[in-house]
Design a protein around this motif. Structure first.
Motif, PDB file in Angstrom:
ATOM      1  N   GLU A 204      26.694  49.029  38.937  1.00  0.00           N
ATOM      2  CA  GLU A 204      26.812  48.629  40.337  1.00  0.00           C
ATOM      3  C   GLU A 204      28.247  48.700  40.848  1.00  0.00           C
ATOM      4  N   TRP A 205      29.194  48.910  39.960  1.00  0.00           N
ATOM      5  CA  TRP A 205      30.599  48.914  40.367  1.00  0.00           C
ATOM      6  C   TRP A 205      30.918  50.133  41.219  1.00  0.00           C
ATOM      7  N   THR A 206      31.714  49.893  42.248  1.00  0.00           N
ATOM      8  CA  THR A 206      32.198  50.959  43.123  1.00  0.00           C
ATOM      9  C   THR A 206      33.724  50.933  43.105  1.00  0.00           C
ATOM     10  N   PRO A 207      34.371  51.964  43.651  1.00  0.00           N
ATOM     11  CA  PRO A 207      35.839  51.916  43.740  1.00  0.00           C
ATOM     12  C   PRO A 207      36.346  50.666  44.459  1.00  0.00           C
ATOM     13  N   ARG A 208      35.594  50.194  45.453  1.00  0.00           N
ATOM     14  CA  ARG A 208      36.012  48.968  46.160  1.00  0.00           C
ATOM     15  C   ARG A 208      35.988  47.770  45.222  1.00  0.00           C
ATOM     16  N   HIS A 209      34.978  47.693  44.345  1.00  0.00           N
ATOM     17  CA  HIS A 209      34.912  46.603  43.391  1.00  0.00           C
ATOM     18  C   HIS A 209      36.081  46.661  42.414  1.00  0.00           C
ATOM     19  N   LEU A 210      36.450  47.864  41.989  1.00  0.00           N
ATOM     20  CA  LEU A 210      37.588  48.009  41.085  1.00  0.00           C
ATOM     21  C   LEU A 210      38.877  47.549  41.767  1.00  0.00           C
ATOM     22  N   LEU A 211      39.004  47.863  43.047  1.00  0.00           N
ATOM     23  CA  LEU A 211      40.182  47.437  43.798  1.00  0.00           C
ATOM     24  C   LEU A 211      40.204  45.913  43.930  1.00  0.00           C
ATOM     25  N   MET A 212      39.040  45.316  44.174  1.00  0.00           N
ATOM     26  CA  MET A 212      38.953  43.863  44.247  1.00  0.00           C
ATOM     27  C   MET A 212      39.274  43.240  42.890  1.00  0.00           C
ATOM     28  N   GLY A 213      38.837  43.889  41.812  1.00  0.00           N
ATOM     29  CA  GLY A 213      39.160  43.401  40.481  1.00  0.00           C
ATOM     30  C   GLY A 213      40.654  43.423  40.226  1.00  0.00           C
ATOM     31  N   LEU A 214      41.326  44.459  40.696  1.00  0.00           N
ATOM     32  CA  LEU A 214      42.789  44.519  40.579  1.00  0.00           C
ATOM     33  C   LEU A 214      43.427  43.380  41.366  1.00  0.00           C
ATOM     34  N   GLY A 215      42.897  43.123  42.558  1.00  0.00           N
ATOM     35  CA  GLY A 215      43.406  41.998  43.345  1.00  0.00           C
ATOM     36  C   GLY A 215      43.224  40.679  42.623  1.00  0.00           C
ATOM     37  N   LEU A 216      42.061  40.498  41.979  1.00  0.00           N
ATOM     38  CA  LEU A 216      41.813  39.288  41.199  1.00  0.00           C
ATOM     39  C   LEU A 216      42.810  39.150  40.059  1.00  0.00           C
ATOM     40  N   ALA A 217      43.040  40.248  39.350  1.00  0.00           N
ATOM     41  CA  ALA A 217      43.960  40.209  38.217  1.00  0.00           C
ATOM     42  C   ALA A 217      45.360  39.803  38.661  1.00  0.00           C
ATOM     43  N   VAL A 218      45.787  40.342  39.799  1.00  0.00           N
ATOM     44  CA  VAL A 218      47.132  40.041  40.294  1.00  0.00           C
ATOM     45  C   VAL A 218      47.207  38.614  40.837  1.00  0.00           C
ATOM     46  N   LEU A 219      46.249  38.258  41.715  1.00  0.00           N
ATOM     47  CA  LEU A 219      46.299  36.958  42.385  1.00  0.00           C
ATOM     48  C   LEU A 219      46.004  35.792  41.444  1.00  0.00           C
ATOM     49  N   SER A 220      45.053  35.970  40.531  1.00  0.00           N
ATOM     50  CA  SER A 220      44.597  34.850  39.716  1.00  0.00           C
ATOM     51  C   SER A 220      45.245  34.775  38.340  1.00  0.00           C
ATOM     52  N   SER A 221      45.912  35.851  37.905  1.00  0.00           N
ATOM     53  CA  SER A 221      46.481  35.835  36.558  1.00  0.00           C
ATOM     54  C   SER A 221      47.956  36.205  36.549  1.00  0.00           C
ATOM     55  N   LEU A 222      48.272  37.440  36.888  1.00  0.00           N
ATOM     56  CA  LEU A 222      49.616  37.961  36.665  1.00  0.00           C
ATOM     57  C   LEU A 222      50.662  37.320  37.573  1.00  0.00           C
ATOM     58  N   LEU A 223      50.381  37.234  38.867  1.00  0.00           N
ATOM     59  CA  LEU A 223      51.363  36.674  39.802  1.00  0.00           C
ATOM     60  C   LEU A 223      51.596  35.183  39.574  1.00  0.00           C
TER      61      LEU A 223
END
Length: 302
Positions: A204-223
């Motif tokens: 079910e994953w789309t490029p938009r979901h992958l982009l949202m996942g990157l946002g999650l990784a940055v906002l919720s973990s790395l930053l």
């Protein structure tokens, strides 16, 4: 003529602003997760977040795998398991509860842990107030039992239990592994933990979901981790605890601005009770030493 020292001076961001930036980042990351969970499920969402976070951090840190005792490996594996299950259960709760409610319920985990470790009478009173606040925020006293989201409350409570385990294990991992090696390895372990939950949604994953996942990784973990790591070098533990206590309130604000989730008056009152209790337990009750010493007791989830 500009003085050489003046030219070389750097603008130093106040440590409290760094912590507050981390808190805001985590909770708006939670709001982003709440929009992703209905589309690919909690398992898919947490797999994207942890997977991308692990890939980025391992590439940057390149953790050293040799030279560690068996006890150290047991610690970091347990840390990774707690990290994965904490995020999985929390994301699951977002499918059933408003973000502010989920964070308020989850926050009881570190609150109870710190109270048990401190054993101050005032902390016991504060936790009692927080428990009342959770009851109000969850609507357990005002909504018929059949209409309560018991699954959501159970998942948020489970996330709180694993958050407490994460806090205990983070200090041991930090002592056993240098730099960010322990966190990088733990993220790989947590990735293994959540893969079975996330794989069914892969189609079910789309490029938009992958982009949202990157946002999650940055906002919720790395930053947030980077900001707090910088702040903890020069911030007193009580101040860090008080700022961390704002998480439920910031979560409610993020839920309102991003998701349009509104809490009623009693829920807001309950949330404020939890925030006040957290200030007493995590802030006013914290050791008045550099926060780096108390980082493990007060550290937010990664």
């Amino acid at each position: 003529m500009v003085d050489g020292a003046a030219r070389g001076a750097r603008v130093v961001v106040p440590a409290p602003l760094l912590v507050l930036g981390g808190v805001v980042s985590v909770q708006f990351g939670g709001a982003l997760a709440a929009t992703l969970v209905p589309e690919i499920g909690a398992g898919g969402s947490v797999l994207l977040r942890i997977g991308i976070s692990a890939l980025i951090l391992v590439a940057l840190v390149r953790p050293r795998l040799r030279g560690h005792a068996r006890r150290d490996w047991a610690t970091v594996v347990a840390f990774g398991v707690a990290l994965g299950l904490m995020n999985w259960s929390f994301y699951g709760s977002l499918a059933h509860l408003p973000l502010g409610v989920a964070v308020t319920v989850e926050f009881m985990g570190p609150l109870l842990l710190t109270t048990v470790l401190s054993r101050r009478p005032l902390d016991l009173v504060a936790v009692g107030a927080a428990a009342a606040g959770v009851l109000l925020t969850s609507e357990a006293l005002t909504v018929p039992y059949a209409e309560l989201s018991l699954v959501g409350l159970l998942l948020a409570s489970t996330a709180g239990v694993f958050w407490a385990a994460y806090i205990l294990l983070s200090s041991r991992t930090g002592a056993a592994f240098p730099r960010l090696d322990g966190l990088a390895i733990a993220l790989l372990v947590s990735l293994v933990v959540v893969v079975p939950a996330g794989l069914p949604s892969l189609g079910e994953w789309t490029p938009r979901h992958l982009l949202m996942g990157l946002g999650l990784a940055v906002l919720s973990s790395l930053l947030p981790y980077s900001l707090e790591l910088l702040a903890l070098r020069r911030l007193a533990a009580p101040v860090f605890g008080i700022l961390l206590s704002l998480e439920p309130a910031v979560a409610a604000l993020a839920g309102l601005l991003v998701l349009g989730q509104r809490l009623d008056g009693l829920q807001v009152l309950g949330l404020l009770l939890v925030v006040a209790a957290s200030v007493i337990v995590l802030g006013l009750g914290a050791r008045r030493t550099p926060a780096a010493v108390a980082e493990a007791e007060l550290s937010p989830r990664s």
